[in-house]
Design a protein around this motif. Structure first.
Motif, PDB file in Angstrom:
ATOM      1  N   ASP A 139       0.826  -1.212   0.000  1.00  0.00           N
ATOM      2  CA  ASP A 139       0.000   0.000   0.000  1.00  0.00           C
ATOM      3  C   ASP A 139       0.861   1.263   0.000  1.00  0.00           C
ATOM      4  N   GLN A 140       1.963   1.238   0.726  1.00  0.00           N
ATOM      5  CA  GLN A 140       2.858   2.401   0.746  1.00  0.00           C
ATOM      6  C   GLN A 140       3.506   2.613  -0.622  1.00  0.00           C
ATOM      7  N   ILE A 141       3.904   1.530  -1.258  1.00  0.00           N
ATOM      8  CA  ILE A 141       4.510   1.630  -2.589  1.00  0.00           C
ATOM      9  C   ILE A 141       3.487   2.167  -3.588  1.00  0.00           C
ATOM     10  N   ILE A 142       2.277   1.629  -3.527  1.00  0.00           N
ATOM     11  CA  ILE A 142       1.209   2.086  -4.425  1.00  0.00           C
ATOM     12  C   ILE A 142       0.903   3.561  -4.187  1.00  0.00           C
ATOM     13  N   GLU A 143       0.841   3.957  -2.927  1.00  0.00           N
ATOM     14  CA  GLU A 143       0.565   5.366  -2.627  1.00  0.00           C
ATOM     15  C   GLU A 143       1.614   6.277  -3.255  1.00  0.00           C
ATOM     16  N   ALA A 144       2.878   5.865  -3.204  1.00  0.00           N
ATOM     17  CA  ALA A 144       3.936   6.657  -3.841  1.00  0.00           C
ATOM     18  C   ALA A 144       3.678   6.792  -5.334  1.00  0.00           C
ATOM     19  N   GLY A 145       3.213   5.714  -5.968  1.00  0.00           N
ATOM     20  CA  GLY A 145       2.885   5.771  -7.391  1.00  0.00           C
ATOM     21  C   GLY A 145       1.755   6.737  -7.680  1.00  0.00           C
ATOM     22  N   LEU A 146       0.769   6.766  -6.797  1.00  0.00           N
ATOM     23  CA  LEU A 146      -0.377   7.655  -7.001  1.00  0.00           C
ATOM     24  C   LEU A 146      -0.009   9.129  -6.864  1.00  0.00           C
ATOM     25  N   TYR A 147       1.115   9.410  -6.220  1.00  0.00           N
ATOM     26  CA  TYR A 147       1.565  10.794  -6.049  1.00  0.00           C
ATOM     27  C   TYR A 147       2.580  11.225  -7.105  1.00  0.00           C
ATOM     28  N   ALA A 148       2.780  10.430  -8.130  1.00  0.00           N
ATOM     29  CA  ALA A 148       3.690  10.817  -9.206  1.00  0.00           C
ATOM     30  C   ALA A 148       3.164  12.060  -9.918  1.00  0.00           C
ATOM     31  N   ALA A 149       4.078  12.868 -10.393  1.00  0.00           N
ATOM     32  CA  ALA A 149       3.693  14.020 -11.203  1.00  0.00           C
ATOM     33  C   ALA A 149       2.915  13.520 -12.412  1.00  0.00           C
ATOM     34  N   ASN A 150       1.947  14.329 -12.861  1.00  0.00           N
ATOM     35  CA  ASN A 150       1.146  13.925 -14.017  1.00  0.00           C
ATOM     36  C   ASN A 150       0.639  15.160 -14.744  1.00  0.00           C
ATOM     37  N   GLY A 151       0.483  15.015 -16.049  1.00  0.00           N
ATOM     38  CA  GLY A 151       0.072  16.125 -16.903  1.00  0.00           C
ATOM     39  C   GLY A 151      -1.218  16.773 -16.458  1.00  0.00           C
ATOM     40  N   MET A 152      -1.149  18.067 -16.202  1.00  0.00           N
ATOM     41  CA  MET A 152      -2.297  18.900 -15.848  1.00  0.00           C
ATOM     42  C   MET A 152      -3.034  18.405 -14.601  1.00  0.00           C
TER      43      MET A 152
END
Length: 177
Positions: free
Chosen positions: A28-41
């Protein structure tokens, strides 16, 4: 140096994993880090699918190996007991960039938590197949998605790889006089 910069310098792709399961709290911690990745707009047009079910994991590995042209029985996930599959909305122009940033965050977070990782390709081809489309539908995922990559993750078997020396002539400067 900050922990983030250290993780960036130290993280390596792992190609041999123990079969020990990773606790869901760590996943869950790893996934959360993925969800906070920079993303277009700020559109957040990527999704992550966690696969820890061995039967499904092995089915995906077999399909990936077939697409890659490897002999039957080869495991392109190097025995990793878990994978996080990153997909992005197919009509989103930044899908590959946004998904790549998610993959980077997943791998850095895994490393920071003592978990090995490796980016495995061919997710695009997998999710263009009927199997891939049916798999997404079975999860209730609507719309067209493009596979960006698989983050194979698990506890490291053996020694941690050393970083190769960085090549020269890769940075150029344009400065004020």
């Amino acid at each position: 140096m900050s922990n983030v910069l250290s993780a960036m310098k130290e993280r390596r792709s792992i190609r041999k994993y123990k079969q020990d399961k990773i606790p869901q709290e760590i996943l869950d911690q790893i996934i959360e880090a993925g969800l906070y990745a920079a993303n277009g707009m700020g559109y957040q047009n990527t999704i992550i699918i966690q696969v820890t079910n061995k039967k499904v994991r092995d089915e995906i590995a077999a399909l990936n190996a077939e697409i890659g042209g490897w002999k039957k029985g080869f495991d392109p996930f190097y025995g990793a007991p878990a994978m996080l599959i990153v997909l992005a909305k197919k009509d989103w122009p930044n899908r590959v960039y946004d998904g790549s940033l998610v993959m980077g965050n997943l791998m850095l977070a895994a490393h920071a938590l003592g978990i090995g990782s490796c980016w495995i390709h061919r997710a695009k081809e997998e999710f263009e197949t009927e199997w891939g489309k049916n798999f997404l539908r079975s999860l209730g995922i609507e719309g067209a998605y493009e596979g960006i990559g698989h983050c194979a993750i698990g506890y490291i078997e053996g020694n941690y790889p050393k970083a190769a020396p960085r090549k020269g002539n890769r940075v150029f400067y344009v400065k004020e006089d």
